[in-house]
Write an enzyme that holds these catalytic residues in place. Structure first.
Site, PDB file in Angstrom:
ATOM      1  N   LYS A  11       0.832  -1.218   0.000  1.00 54.06           N
ATOM      2  CA  LYS A  11       0.000   0.000   0.000  1.00 54.06           C
ATOM      3  C   LYS A  11       0.866   1.268   0.000  1.00 54.06           C
ATOM      4  O   LYS A  11       0.664   2.175  -0.808  1.00 54.06           O
ATOM      5  CB  LYS A  11      -0.933   0.014   1.228  1.00 54.06           C
ATOM      6  CG  LYS A  11      -1.821  -1.217   1.341  1.00 54.06           C
ATOM      7  CD  LYS A  11      -2.697  -1.191   2.587  1.00 54.06           C
ATOM      8  CE  LYS A  11      -1.950  -1.230   3.896  1.00 54.06           C
ATOM      9  NZ  LYS A  11      -1.230  -2.511   4.174  1.00 54.06           N
ATOM     10  N   ARG A  22      -9.847   0.369   8.663  1.00 55.02           N
ATOM     11  CA  ARG A  22      -9.432  -0.980   9.023  1.00 55.02           C
ATOM     12  C   ARG A  22     -10.506  -1.731   9.801  1.00 55.02           C
ATOM     13  O   ARG A  22     -10.292  -2.887  10.158  1.00 55.02           O
ATOM     14  CB  ARG A  22      -8.195  -0.890   9.920  1.00 55.02           C
ATOM     15  CG  ARG A  22      -6.856  -1.139   9.219  1.00 55.02           C
ATOM     16  CD  ARG A  22      -5.790  -0.838  10.249  1.00 55.02           C
ATOM     17  NE  ARG A  22      -4.536  -1.506  10.085  1.00 55.02           N
ATOM     18  CZ  ARG A  22      -3.476  -0.965   9.484  1.00 55.02           C
ATOM     19  NH1 ARG A  22      -3.551   0.202   8.897  1.00 55.02           N
ATOM     20  NH2 ARG A  22      -2.334  -1.623   9.476  1.00 55.02           N
ATOM     21  N   ARG A  41      11.701  -4.949   5.172  1.00 51.57           N
ATOM     22  CA  ARG A  41      11.353  -3.553   4.857  1.00 51.57           C
ATOM     23  C   ARG A  41      12.231  -2.556   5.625  1.00 51.57           C
ATOM     24  O   ARG A  41      12.473  -2.717   6.809  1.00 51.57           O
ATOM     25  CB  ARG A  41       9.878  -3.315   5.236  1.00 51.57           C
ATOM     26  CG  ARG A  41       9.473  -1.857   5.251  1.00 51.57           C
ATOM     27  CD  ARG A  41       7.991  -1.675   5.164  1.00 51.57           C
ATOM     28  NE  ARG A  41       7.248  -2.119   6.339  1.00 51.57           N
ATOM     29  CZ  ARG A  41       5.919  -2.125   6.406  1.00 51.57           C
ATOM     30  NH1 ARG A  41       5.195  -1.728   5.380  1.00 51.57           N
ATOM     31  NH2 ARG A  41       5.319  -2.547   7.490  1.00 51.57           N
ATOM     32  N   ARG A  67      14.331   0.932  10.486  1.00 48.67           N
ATOM     33  CA  ARG A  67      13.346  -0.144  10.428  1.00 48.67           C
ATOM     34  C   ARG A  67      12.308   0.082  11.514  1.00 48.67           C
ATOM     35  O   ARG A  67      12.620   0.623  12.573  1.00 48.67           O
ATOM     36  CB  ARG A  67      14.023  -1.508  10.636  1.00 48.67           C
ATOM     37  CG  ARG A  67      14.896  -1.866   9.449  1.00 48.67           C
ATOM     38  CD  ARG A  67      15.635  -3.179   9.622  1.00 48.67           C
ATOM     39  NE  ARG A  67      16.647  -3.276   8.584  1.00 48.67           N
ATOM     40  CZ  ARG A  67      16.520  -3.974   7.443  1.00 48.67           C
ATOM     41  NH1 ARG A  67      15.439  -4.705   7.234  1.00 48.67           N
ATOM     42  NH2 ARG A  67      17.473  -3.965   6.541  1.00 48.67           N
ATOM     43  N   ARG A 113      -0.698  -8.754  13.353  1.00 46.78           N
ATOM     44  CA  ARG A 113      -1.271  -7.767  12.435  1.00 46.78           C
ATOM     45  C   ARG A 113      -2.070  -8.446  11.336  1.00 46.78           C
ATOM     46  O   ARG A 113      -3.118  -7.954  10.918  1.00 46.78           O
ATOM     47  CB  ARG A 113      -0.143  -6.888  11.858  1.00 46.78           C
ATOM     48  CG  ARG A 113       0.367  -5.876  12.895  1.00 46.78           C
ATOM     49  CD  ARG A 113       1.793  -5.445  12.680  1.00 46.78           C
ATOM     50  NE  ARG A 113       2.006  -4.780  11.414  1.00 46.78           N
ATOM     51  CZ  ARG A 113       3.217  -4.581  10.868  1.00 46.78           C
ATOM     52  NH1 ARG A 113       4.306  -5.020  11.470  1.00 46.78           N
ATOM     53  NH2 ARG A 113       3.314  -3.942   9.726  1.00 46.78           N
TER      54      ARG A 113
HETATM   55  P1  ADP Z   1       1.021  -1.948   7.835  1.00 50.62           P
HETATM   56  O1  ADP Z   1       2.408  -2.019   7.307  1.00 50.62           O
HETATM   57  O2  ADP Z   1       0.664  -3.069   8.723  1.00 50.62           O
HETATM   58  O3  ADP Z   1      -0.020  -1.704   6.796  1.00 50.62           O
HETATM   59  P2  ADP Z   1       0.532   0.646   9.192  1.00 50.62           P
HETATM   60  O4  ADP Z   1       1.674   1.566   9.117  1.00 50.62           O
HETATM   61  O5  ADP Z   1      -0.654   0.934   8.366  1.00 50.62           O
HETATM   62  O6  ADP Z   1       1.098  -0.814   8.909  1.00 50.62           O
HETATM   63  O7  ADP Z   1       0.053   0.502  10.705  1.00 50.62           O
HETATM   64  C1  ADP Z   1       0.960   0.249  11.757  1.00 50.62           C
HETATM   65  C2  ADP Z   1       0.182   0.089  13.060  1.00 50.62           C
HETATM   66  O8  ADP Z   1      -0.500   1.336  13.364  1.00 50.62           O
HETATM   67  C3  ADP Z   1      -0.928  -0.950  13.030  1.00 50.62           C
HETATM   68  O9  ADP Z   1      -0.437  -2.257  13.337  1.00 50.62           O
HETATM   69  C4  ADP Z   1      -1.882  -0.408  14.096  1.00 50.62           C
HETATM   70  O10 ADP Z   1      -1.391  -0.671  15.404  1.00 50.62           O
HETATM   71  C5  ADP Z   1      -1.802   1.086  13.882  1.00 50.62           C
HETATM   72  N1  ADP Z   1      -2.798   1.579  12.893  1.00 50.62           N
HETATM   73  C6  ADP Z   1      -2.534   2.160  11.682  1.00 50.62           C
HETATM   74  N2  ADP Z   1      -3.670   2.499  11.046  1.00 50.62           N
HETATM   75  C7  ADP Z   1      -4.693   2.108  11.868  1.00 50.62           C
HETATM   76  C8  ADP Z   1      -6.113   2.152  11.765  1.00 50.62           C
HETATM   77  N3  ADP Z   1      -6.729   2.649  10.676  1.00 50.62           N
HETATM   78  N4  ADP Z   1      -6.834   1.660  12.793  1.00 50.62           N
HETATM   79  C9  ADP Z   1      -6.245   1.159  13.903  1.00 50.62           C
HETATM   80  N5  ADP Z   1      -4.918   1.068  14.053  1.00 50.62           N
HETATM   81  C10 ADP Z   1      -4.135   1.541  13.050  1.00 50.62           C
HETATM   82  P1  ADP Z   2       2.223  -1.846   3.252  1.00 49.71           P
HETATM   83  O1  ADP Z   2       2.215  -0.329   3.189  1.00 49.71           O
HETATM   84  O2  ADP Z   2       1.047  -2.470   2.573  1.00 49.71           O
HETATM   85  O3  ADP Z   2       2.407  -2.375   4.637  1.00 49.71           O
HETATM   86  P2  ADP Z   2       4.788  -1.593   1.849  1.00 49.71           P
HETATM   87  O4  ADP Z   2       4.417  -0.792   0.658  1.00 49.71           O
HETATM   88  O5  ADP Z   2       5.547  -0.926   2.926  1.00 49.71           O
HETATM   89  O6  ADP Z   2       3.498  -2.343   2.436  1.00 49.71           O
HETATM   90  O7  ADP Z   2       5.633  -2.859   1.332  1.00 49.71           O
HETATM   91  C1  ADP Z   2       6.244  -3.781   2.250  1.00 49.71           C
HETATM   92  C2  ADP Z   2       7.646  -4.150   1.746  1.00 49.71           C
HETATM   93  O8  ADP Z   2       7.533  -4.953   0.562  1.00 49.71           O
HETATM   94  C3  ADP Z   2       8.501  -2.946   1.360  1.00 49.71           C
HETATM   95  O9  ADP Z   2       9.829  -3.201   1.788  1.00 49.71           O
HETATM   96  C4  ADP Z   2       8.393  -2.858  -0.159  1.00 49.71           C
HETATM   97  O10 ADP Z   2       9.615  -2.379  -0.734  1.00 49.71           O
HETATM   98  C5  ADP Z   2       8.152  -4.316  -0.565  1.00 49.71           C
HETATM   99  N1  ADP Z   2       7.199  -4.449  -1.681  1.00 49.71           N
HETATM  100  C6  ADP Z   2       6.096  -3.697  -1.929  1.00 49.71           C
HETATM  101  N2  ADP Z   2       5.447  -4.122  -3.041  1.00 49.71           N
HETATM  102  C7  ADP Z   2       6.158  -5.193  -3.500  1.00 49.71           C
HETATM  103  C8  ADP Z   2       6.004  -6.080  -4.628  1.00 49.71           C
HETATM  104  N3  ADP Z   2       4.966  -5.957  -5.488  1.00 49.71           N
HETATM  105  N4  ADP Z   2       6.921  -7.060  -4.773  1.00 49.71           N
HETATM  106  C9  ADP Z   2       7.963  -7.196  -3.894  1.00 49.71           C
HETATM  107  N5  ADP Z   2       8.160  -6.401  -2.821  1.00 49.71           N
HETATM  108  C10 ADP Z   2       7.275  -5.400  -2.623  1.00 49.71           C
END
Ligand code: ADP
Ligand code: ADP
Ligand code: ZN
Length: 216
Positions: free
Chosen positions: A13, A88, A127, A160, A172
């Site tokens: 995302k 969410r 990541r 990280r 998660r």
């Molecule tokens: P992810 O990589 O899992 O998509 P996010 O950066 O979106 O991670 O979220 C990291 C953490 O922040 C989640 O595990 C949760 O604890 C909190 N969080 C983020 N967005 C929301 C939401 N819309 N509702 C509740 N908790 C959230």
């Molecule tokens: P989210 O926001 O859904 O939690 P991220 O965009 O941070 O996920 O992606 C998680 C990790 O996977 C990052 O390190 C990113 O560089 C990698 N990644 C994202 N999309 C892809 C893909 N299509 N194939 C391989 N690795 C990916």
């Protein structure tokens, strides 16, 4: 244009949102980023959210919906919004409808990134991001072009997330299955969901999203 990027942790995302911002001048509204900023600044919201996030559980609906409402209010009405990591839960989906209506906005697309759960642990544990500009990378899938140097800003400092470890990722994912996946049928009923293969290479996923936005 108002779109939601939906998918479990590591689905891509944030990676895709960053590309849409560059190409379309849209704005990313990531509740995860907003919460991490609040934790770093030790605001009351951050103090409440920190431990919950470290466990991989969800922060309260009221907190995240307030963050989204404030951000939309601060944005110009003609800037497109990409919701990343929000909504969410069913309560957040309802709150978002109300917030959008208040701002005279409507949802155009819900884009679900479909991914294989086994791959997610590898994505999350590999990541990292630039500590200066926030650009996202991956140990295997998206390394900086020059080792140790950010492609975008030239910084040599990376970080990280403390919650990007295997144990927390499992929690998660369970939260996603139990609370987030169930909001999809409601959007399906409105005919606005597009499902995209999130296991494809990063560029191919971007192309598929562009086709959805172009209405192709
Ligand atoms: P992810 O990589 O899992 O998509 P996010 O950066 O979106 O991670 O979220 C990291 C953490 O922040 C989640 O595990 C949760 O604890 C909190 N969080 C983020 N967005 C929301 C939401 N819309 N509702 C509740 N908790 C959230
Ligand atoms: P989210 O926001 O859904 O939690 P991220 O965009 O941070 O996920 O992606 C998680 C990790 O996977 C990052 O390190 C990113 O560089 C990698 N990644 C994202 N999309 C892809 C893909 N299509 N194939 C391989 N690795 C990916
Ligand atoms: Zn950078």
């Amino acid at each position: 244009m108002n779109i939601i990027l939906l998918g479990p942790p590591g689905a891509g995302k944030g990676t895709q949102a960053a590309r849409l911002i560059e190409r379309h001048g849209m704005r990313q509204l990531s509740t995860g980023d907003m919460l991490r900023a609040a934790v770093a600044a030790q605001t009351p919201v951050g103090l409440e959210a920190k431990a919950v996030m470290e466990r991989g559980e969800l922060v309260s609906d009221a907190i995240v919906s307030a963050l989204i409402g404030d951000e939309l209010t601060a944005m110009g009405p003609d800037v497109g919004a990409i919701f990343d990591g929000y909504p969410r839960t069913a309560a957040q989906a309802e709150a978002l409808d109300a917030i959008l209506a208040q701002h005279g906005r409507a949802l155009d697309h819900v884009i679900e990134l479909e991914v294989d759960e086994d791959a997610l642990v590898e994505r999350i544990t590999g990541r990292f991001t630039c500590a200066t500009c926030g650009k996202g990378y991956h140990d295997t899938f998206e390394r900086p072009l020059a080792e140790g140097t950010c492609d975008r800003c030239g910084s040599h400092s990376f970080k990280r997330r403390p919650d990007d470890n295997e144990d927390t990722v499992r929690t998660r994912m369970a939260e996603y299955r139990a609370k987030t996946a169930p909001i999809l049928p409601g959007y399906d009923a409105r005919g606005i969901v597009s499902r995209i293969d999130g296991m494809a290479p990063i560029d191919a996923v971007t192309d598929a999203i562009e086709r959805v936005l172009a209405g192709a």
